[in-house]
Design a protein around this motif. Structure first.
Motif, PDB file in Angstrom:
ATOM      1  N   UNK A 134       0.831  -1.216   0.000  1.00 17.27           N
ATOM      2  CA  UNK A 134       0.000   0.000   0.000  1.00 17.27           C
ATOM      3  C   UNK A 134       0.861   1.259   0.000  1.00 17.27           C
ATOM      4  N   UNK A 135       0.193   2.399  -0.104  1.00 14.23           N
ATOM      5  CA  UNK A 135       0.914   3.674  -0.235  1.00 14.23           C
ATOM      6  C   UNK A 135       1.704   4.013   1.030  1.00 14.23           C
ATOM      7  N   UNK A 136       1.158   3.673   2.202  1.00 19.42           N
ATOM      8  CA  UNK A 136       1.840   4.023   3.464  1.00 19.42           C
ATOM      9  C   UNK A 136       3.171   3.278   3.582  1.00 19.42           C
ATOM     10  N   UNK A 137       3.135   1.983   3.315  1.00 18.22           N
ATOM     11  CA  UNK A 137       4.366   1.191   3.388  1.00 18.22           C
ATOM     12  C   UNK A 137       5.363   1.630   2.310  1.00 18.22           C
ATOM     13  N   UNK A 138       4.835   1.945   1.153  1.00 18.25           N
ATOM     14  CA  UNK A 138       5.683   2.428   0.061  1.00 18.25           C
ATOM     15  C   UNK A 138       6.361   3.741   0.460  1.00 18.25           C
TER      16      UNK A 138
ATOM     17  N   UNK B 267       9.260   3.172   2.694  1.00 17.21           N
ATOM     18  CA  UNK B 267      10.451   2.746   1.940  1.00 17.21           C
ATOM     19  C   UNK B 267      11.134   3.956   1.301  1.00 17.21           C
ATOM     20  N   UNK B 268      10.324   4.867   0.770  1.00 17.67           N
ATOM     21  CA  UNK B 268      10.862   6.097   0.168  1.00 17.67           C
ATOM     22  C   UNK B 268      11.557   6.948   1.234  1.00 17.67           C
ATOM     23  N   UNK B 269      10.891   7.106   2.372  1.00 17.02           N
ATOM     24  CA  UNK B 269      11.444   7.948   3.443  1.00 17.02           C
ATOM     25  C   UNK B 269      12.760   7.397   3.991  1.00 17.02           C
ATOM     26  N   UNK B 270      12.947   6.091   3.859  1.00 16.66           N
ATOM     27  CA  UNK B 270      14.206   5.484   4.324  1.00 16.66           C
ATOM     28  C   UNK B 270      15.356   5.743   3.353  1.00 16.66           C
ATOM     29  N   UNK B 271      15.021   6.362   2.195  1.00 11.27           N
ATOM     30  CA  UNK B 271      16.072   6.732   1.231  1.00 11.27           C
ATOM     31  C   UNK B 271      16.390   5.659   0.212  1.00 11.27           C
TER      32      UNK B 271
ATOM     33  N   UNK C 141       1.335   3.113  -6.432  1.00  8.66           N
ATOM     34  CA  UNK C 141       0.254   3.505  -5.523  1.00  8.66           C
ATOM     35  C   UNK C 141      -0.302   4.905  -5.744  1.00  8.66           C
ATOM     36  N   UNK C 142       0.546   5.864  -6.090  1.00 14.89           N
ATOM     37  CA  UNK C 142       0.049   7.251  -6.198  1.00 14.89           C
ATOM     38  C   UNK C 142       0.962   8.086  -7.095  1.00 14.89           C
ATOM     39  N   UNK C 143       0.434   9.196  -7.620  1.00 20.60           N
ATOM     40  CA  UNK C 143       1.276  10.100  -8.438  1.00 20.60           C
ATOM     41  C   UNK C 143       2.480  10.622  -7.656  1.00 20.60           C
ATOM     42  N   UNK C 144       2.274  10.860  -6.362  1.00 18.58           N
ATOM     43  CA  UNK C 144       3.367  11.428  -5.543  1.00 18.58           C
ATOM     44  C   UNK C 144       4.524  10.438  -5.418  1.00 18.58           C
ATOM     45  N   UNK C 145       4.182   9.171  -5.172  1.00 19.00           N
ATOM     46  CA  UNK C 145       5.228   8.149  -5.065  1.00 19.00           C
ATOM     47  C   UNK C 145       5.931   7.944  -6.408  1.00 19.00           C
ATOM     48  N   UNK C 146       5.149   7.933  -7.485  1.00 21.80           N
ATOM     49  CA  UNK C 146       5.751   7.808  -8.823  1.00 21.80           C
ATOM     50  C   UNK C 146       6.692   8.983  -9.088  1.00 21.80           C
ATOM     51  N   UNK C 147       6.292  10.161  -8.620  1.00 20.52           N
ATOM     52  CA  UNK C 147       7.110  11.359  -8.830  1.00 20.52           C
ATOM     53  C   UNK C 147       8.469  11.240  -8.128  1.00 20.52           C
ATOM     54  N   UNK C 148       8.488  10.613  -6.942  1.00 23.21           N
ATOM     55  CA  UNK C 148       9.783  10.455  -6.246  1.00 23.21           C
ATOM     56  C   UNK C 148      10.725   9.562  -7.066  1.00 23.21           C
ATOM     57  N   UNK C 149      10.144   8.565  -7.732  1.00 19.89           N
ATOM     58  CA  UNK C 149      10.950   7.682  -8.582  1.00 19.89           C
ATOM     59  C   UNK C 149      11.465   8.454  -9.802  1.00 19.89           C
ATOM     60  N   UNK C 150      10.602   9.286 -10.364  1.00 20.64           N
ATOM     61  CA  UNK C 150      10.989  10.111 -11.520  1.00 20.64           C
ATOM     62  C   UNK C 150      12.078  11.114 -11.113  1.00 20.64           C
TER      63      UNK C 150
END
Length: 477
Positions: A124-128, A131-135, A165-174
């Motif tokens: 889900x988005x929260x767990x994702x 993972x992002x916040x951990x760098x 999960x979301x545009x915001x998470x995809x944006x961090x990958x971009x």
């Protein structure tokens, strides 16, 4: 002894072995835990309840590469089952340690860590986000640039799981520069890597016009079209999915795909495979056609309609038939020319039988009915409409008679044919509510003919004539 007690016993035996002074015993104990946890969620839960995770996380930072791989395997095996179990891994502080492992010298350790992070992020988005916040993201982007194919695969898969999960998470990958590196690997010879690359790009492109445009700007066209001819079925499916996710957003993006030869390539791909592999391609054609008359015509010119008709009649699965029905409706709904292109393939009777079949799923019935209505409301090709006068239920019949009432007043040839084929006679047999729309349509059709012709074809007219014969008094000589 209950199963729970057995599990607790096993965990209490394995846990001290994780602290054994002999490294191979530590690794073997970790592998055993991993295999147990991988088997089902009850066993994974037992690992969590046995208070084993903190020990693993501690050792993950300290031990040699063999142990790190085994420990990361346990974390992945626990985290894959459910969001709750994945959350237990986050709560014991594993993410920071796993992210450190992404910088390890050993590619196997990096791979094991990336795999665990991807399995946590996919729930889900929260767990994702955790993972992002951990760098993890910038390091995963570095991993896809490593020479080892297995590491590239797992890192691309993890980026896909984060992005979905979301545009915001995809944006961090971009923002971490992933798109350019992913796009460069579209033609990699390794099929499993291609699957993950195409999946990751799809999960980014699906969220918004901006993200889709960024994927397109990485110059994935026309190279991505070669993946539609790949020997690997899932490469084909994921390539079709990527093209669909881009096409759905705007007419401009769809036009770009059509100009690159994308519509024809997807149609060929649909023809070369079966079942669920076809599904994204079918939907892509529907999205393209939905945008505008010209784009729908591009699908027609590329011979998309016969291919979709084939899917409609030969696919056993209702959800694939439903997608084909929806796509055909999107093509046929624009103008009489579009509707005729669908009607001449004999698709309308198939749609009607799917709509009326009690064996069809509710979704298939709804999509078939909607497609029939949207095509009929534009269809002026009367030979395709005429069978519906005999077979269609009242709610569809209304639209069929409506189309005849529009065409017949302006076409003398069609008026004559309508009489000789039995159409006019059939219309007189329809029982319509006085004052209803259907009655108005029937009146419009009848007004196209002399009164005696309409009377001649009305039910009961022959009896009336016979009565006149009975009551007729011949003139005496």
């Amino acid at each position: 002894m209950s199963q729970r007690q057995v599990l607790q016993g096993v965990m209490s035996l394995l846990r001290p072995l994780l602290l054994d002074v002999v490294p191979t015993i530590q690794q073997t104990a970790a592998l055993a835990l991993g295999r147990l946890a991988n088997y089902n969620d009850d066993l994974a839960e037992a690992v969590v309840k046995g208070d084993i995770l903190p020990q693993l996380v501690y050792s993950l930072a300290e031990q040699n590469r063999f142990y790190k791989k085994a420990a990361a395997f346990v974390l992945r095996a626990v985290g894959k089952h459910s969001p709750q179990l994945a959350q237990a891994i986050v709560d014991c502080g594993a993410l920071d340690t796993l992210v450190i492992c992404l910088e390890d010298f050993d590619p196997g350790v990096k791979e094991a860590a990336a795999w665990a992070l991807g399995y946590i992020a996919r729930h889900n988005a929260e767990l994702s986000q955790a993972v992002v916040d951990a760098g993890a993201v910038p390091l995963l982007v570095l991993c896809i640039q490593e020479p080892e194919v297995a590491l590239k695969r797992i890192a691309a898969s993890a980026l896909s799981d984060i992005s979905k999960h979301s545009p915001e998470l995809a944006q961090t990958v971009v923002d971490a520069g992933a798109i350019a590196h992913l796009a460069q690997m579209i033609l990699n010879p390794d099929a499993k890597l291609k699957r993950q690359i195409l999946s990751a790009l799809s999960q980014i492109a699906k969220h918004s016009v901006d993200l889709a445009e960024m994927v397109v700007e990485a110059e994935i066209f026309p190279v991505v079209l070669t993946c539609l001819k790949d020997k690997d079925e899932y490469v084909k499916k994921n390539a079709s999915t990527l093209i669909r996710e881009i096409a759905k957003h705007t007419p401009e993006l769809s036009q770009l795909i059509v100009n690159a030869g994308g519509a024809a390539a997807v149609i060929d791909c649909i023809g070369s495979c079966k079942g669920n592999i076809r599904l994204p391609g079918i939907m892509m054609l529907g999205y393209v056609a939905a945008h505008s008359e010209n784009l729908a015509m591009a699908v027609i010119i590329s011979k998309g309609v016969p291919q979709l008709s084939l899917c409609l009649s030969e696919e056993p699965e209702d959800h694939i038939k439903a997608a084909a029905a929806w796509a055909l409706g999107q093509i046929g709904r624009h103008t009489p020319e579009h509707a005729r292109a669908v009607a001449v393939t004999n698709t309308l009777p198939v749609l009607l039988s799917l709509y009326m079949s009690t064996e069809s799923s509710e979704d298939l019935q709804v999509k078939s009915k909607k497609a029939i209505k949207s095509i009929l409301q534009k269809c002026t090709y009367l030979p395709a409409l005429e069978p519906f006068l005999y077979d269609a239920p009242p709610n569809i019949l209304k639209h069929v008679v409506g189309q005849f009432s529009k065409v017949l007043p302006h076409d003398s040839k069609a008026r004559r044919l309508f009489v000789t084929s039995g159409g006019l006679k059939k219309v007189q047999e329809i029982k319509a509510e006085p004052g209803s729309l259907l009655q108005e349509y029937i009146n419009s059709i009848n007004n196209c003919y002399p009164e005696e012709i309409v009377r001649y074809y009305s039910p009961g007219y022959s009896e009336t004539l016979l009565q006149r014969v009975d009551s007729y008094q011949p003139l005496a000589n």
